[in-house]
Motif scaffolding. Structure first.
Motif, PDB file in Angstrom:
ATOM      1  N   GLN A 126       0.813  -1.216   0.000  1.00 58.81           N
ATOM      2  CA  GLN A 126       0.000   0.000   0.000  1.00 58.81           C
ATOM      3  C   GLN A 126       0.852   1.274   0.000  1.00 58.81           C
ATOM      4  O   GLN A 126       0.599   2.185  -0.805  1.00 58.81           O
ATOM      5  CB  GLN A 126      -0.951   0.002   1.196  1.00 58.81           C
ATOM      6  CG  GLN A 126      -2.086   1.012   1.061  1.00 58.81           C
ATOM      7  CD  GLN A 126      -3.056   0.639  -0.041  1.00 58.81           C
ATOM      8  OE1 GLN A 126      -3.507  -0.490  -0.123  1.00 58.81           O
ATOM      9  NE2 GLN A 126      -3.380   1.598  -0.904  1.00 58.81           N
ATOM     10  N   SER A 141      -6.450  -7.645  -0.297  1.00 57.54           N
ATOM     11  CA  SER A 141      -6.071  -6.787   0.824  1.00 57.54           C
ATOM     12  C   SER A 141      -6.138  -7.533   2.143  1.00 57.54           C
ATOM     13  O   SER A 141      -6.876  -8.517   2.291  1.00 57.54           O
ATOM     14  CB  SER A 141      -6.997  -5.566   0.893  1.00 57.54           C
ATOM     15  OG  SER A 141      -6.868  -4.759  -0.254  1.00 57.54           O
ATOM     16  N   LEU A 195      -3.221  -3.305   0.474  1.00 56.20           N
ATOM     17  CA  LEU A 195      -2.898  -4.233  -0.605  1.00 56.20           C
ATOM     18  C   LEU A 195      -1.591  -4.962  -0.311  1.00 56.20           C
ATOM     19  O   LEU A 195      -0.583  -4.326   0.010  1.00 56.20           O
ATOM     20  CB  LEU A 195      -2.746  -3.473  -1.926  1.00 56.20           C
ATOM     21  CG  LEU A 195      -4.018  -3.089  -2.675  1.00 56.20           C
ATOM     22  CD1 LEU A 195      -3.684  -2.057  -3.753  1.00 56.20           C
ATOM     23  CD2 LEU A 195      -4.677  -4.307  -3.301  1.00 56.20           C
TER      24      LEU A 195
END
Length: 444
Positions: free
Chosen positions: A106, A129, A134
Motif C-alpha cells: 500500500q 487486501s 494491498l
C-alpha cells in the motif's frame, strides 16, 4: 530441488540476492509466474520496461499452474528467498499477509505517481487486501461465465437464455454433441488440481446448495446436495464433454473451444483474450457470453485474480515494485492493446481499462458480461446456507491446497471411470472432516 528449479532460468542456481549482481549497477529481479497467455505477452513486452529502467533486468521462472502453486508456496513459506516477485492469487494473499510473509504494497502504491490503486475493481482490490492494505496487485482478474457458439445455436434453432440453468445447459449439450463431426456439446475442466477441476466444480456445488463445510465446520461434501452436484458435473463431462476430460484443464479447453471443437465452455472470463483473437482462434466473433449457470442461487460465478506480490525475503524490494507497478499499470494495458490487439488486454483488474474507446469497441461482446460477473461475485456468501469460510472456488484456509488437491484427484478418477462418484465423495468427505475437526477443536 532449487537447483532443478533454476535450471529453468539462465542465471543458474542461486538466491534472488545473489542474482542481483548484474554488473554496472544492474539488478536482476527474479519473477515466478504462471505460464498463461497473458503472462507470455508480458514477458515479450519486457524490453519496453527495460528501456525505461535500464538498471533492472527481470528474469522469469515460468511454470504450469499446479507446479507454480507448489514451488511458490514452498519458497515463500520457508523463506527460501529465490524470488523477488511471485504470482499468487486472492487465495494466498490474505493468508500470507497475516503470516507476515509478504511486503505491504500500500505505501509503495500510494507513493507511485499515476499508479492509482483505487482504480482496481472493488471486488478484486478487497480480495487482495489484508487489514485494508494491498499485499498483492492484480495483473488480471476473472470471474466465470458460460461461452457458447452463437452460430451453432442458430443452426440448431436453439436460444440461449439470458440467465441459463445447469439443466438447460445439459439439454443444449445433448442437442449439440456430435462426436462424428469432432464436436463435443460442452468443454469442462477435469484435470486434477484445486485450481483446475475444482474451480468450476465448486461453483456447481455452491449453486446446487452444497458446500465444503457447514457453519460449525462439519464437512458437507457427502451431503445429498454436494453429491448431486458432482454427479451432475461428472455425468455432463463424461456424456457430452470433450475427449480426455479427466486430463483437461483451462489450457486444453481453450484449445478445444478455440479450434471449434466444442459448442459450449464454462470457464474463466479471462478466456476471451484467446477466443476473440482471430490470429489464435477459429471462433473469434462467433461466441456469446452469459452468466454462470445456476440452480438454487441467484449467481454462481467465481472470483479470482492472478496478482503480483513481493516476498518479505526479497533483497530487491524497490526494483521488484518498479517492475510490478509497470506490469499492472494503466499504461501497460494500453501497451498490450496497441501491440497485440485490444482483445489481449488483461481483463478484470482496472476500471479504467473498460473506459478505453478502442477496448470498448473490441470487447463489445464480452465487456459487460465480464464486469457483471466480477461485480456479482461475493466471496463471503458462496452458497445457499452460511459457511465459516471465504471463497467461491476455494476454501480460504491454509489446508485447502492439500485438501483441494486430494479431493480433485478423487473427482478426476471418477471422470476417468476409475471409481464411482459415490466412492469419490465418501473419500473426499473423510479428507474434509479431518481438516474440519481441527477448526472445530480450535473454536471450543
Amino acid at each position: 530441488m532449487l537447483c532443478a528449479l533454476f535450471a529453468l532460468v539462465p542465471a543458474g542456481c542461486a538466491g534472488a540476492g545473489a542474482l542481483g549482481g548484474g554488473g554496472d549497477g544492474v539488478k536482476t529481479v527474479t519473477v515466478a509466474i504462471v505460464s498463461n497467455p497473458q503472462m507470455e505477452d508480458a514477458i515479450s513486452l519486457v524490453p519496453e520496461f527495460e528501456k525505461a529502467h535500464p538498471n533492472i533486468r527481470p528474469k522469469f521462472v515460468s511454470l504450469s499452474e499446479n507446479e507454480a502453486r507448489a514451488k511458490i508456496t514452498a519458497s515463500v513459506a520457508t523463506g527460501g528467498g529465490e524470488f523477488d516477485v511471485v504470482m499468487i492469487s486472492n487465495y494466498e494473499t490474505p493468508q500470507w499477509a497475516r503470516n507476515g510473509w509478504l511486503t505491504d504494497l500500500q505505501p509503495l502504491a500510494d507513493a507511485t505517481p499515476g499508479y492509482d490503486p483505487n482504480d482496481f475493481l472493488p471486488t478484486v482490490r478487497d480480495a487482495l487486501s489484508y487489514d485494508g492494505h494491498l499485499y498483492s496487485v492484480p495483473f488480471y482478474g476473472e470471474s466465470s461465465f458460460l461461452m457458447y457458439r452463437k452460430d451453432l445455436f442458430e443452426q440448431a434453432g436453439l436460444t440461449m437464455p439470458a440467465k441459463p440453468t445447469w439443466q438447460q445447459v445439459r439439454d443444449f449439450a445433448a442437442r449439440l454433441h456430435d462426436p462424428e463431426q469432432g464436436r463435443s456439446g460442452i468443454c469442462l475442466r477435469g484435470k486434477p488440481g484445486w485450481g483446475e477441476v475444482l474451480a468450476p466444480l465448486d461453483t456447481v456445488i455452491n449453486t446446487f446448495g452444497g458446500s465444503w463445510y457447514d457453519k460449525d465446520w462439519q464437512a458437507k461434501l457427502g451431503s445429498p446436495e454436494s453429491v448431486e452436484a458432482v454427479k451432475f458435473y461428472v455425468d455432463l463431462l463424461r456424456e457430452y464433454g470433450q475427449p480426455g476430460g479427466a486430463i483437461s484443464g483451462f489450457s486444453e479447453c481453450a484449445t478445444q473451444f478455440g479450434q471449434g471443437n466444442a459448442a459450449m465452455w464454462y470457464d474463466a472470463t479471462s478466456a476471451v483474450g484467446v477466443l476473440e483473437d482471430p490470429k489464435e482462434s477459429k471462433v473469434a466473433g462467433k461466441v456469446g457470453y452469459v452468466p454462470a449457470p445456476v440452480v438454487k442461487t441467484p449467481q454462481s460465478g467465481w472470483l479470482y485474480s492472478w496478482s503480483l506480490a513481493i516476498p518479505k525475503t526479497s533483497e530487491n524490494t524497490q526494483e521488484a515494485w518498479q517492475f510490478m507497478a509497470w506490469m499492472t499499470s494503466k499504461q501497460y494495458m494500453r501497451l498490450v492493446g496497441e501491440k497485440y490487439g485490444w482483445s489481449r488486454v488483461p481483463p478484470g483488474s482496472r476500471a479504467s481499462t473498460y473506459q478505453i474507446p478502442e477496448y470498448r469497441q473490441a470487447a463489445a461482446a464480452f465487456l459487460q458480461p465480464t464486469l457483471d460477473a466480477m461485480n456479482a461475485a461475493d466471496q463471503r456468501k458462496p452458497t445457499v446456507n452460511p459457511v465459516p469460510y471465504i471463497g467461491l472456488q476455494f476454501v480460504g484456509i491454509p489446508e485447502f491446497q492439500d485438501l483441494g488437491t486430494r479431493v480433485s484427484q478423487q473427482i478426476s478418477a471418477a471422470i476417468a471411470g476409475q471409481q464411482s462418484v459415490d466412492e469419490a465423495m465418501r473419500q473426499s468427505q473423510e479428507y474434509a472432516q479431518t481438516v474440519g475437526d481441527t477448526y472445530r477443536e480450535g473454536s471450543r
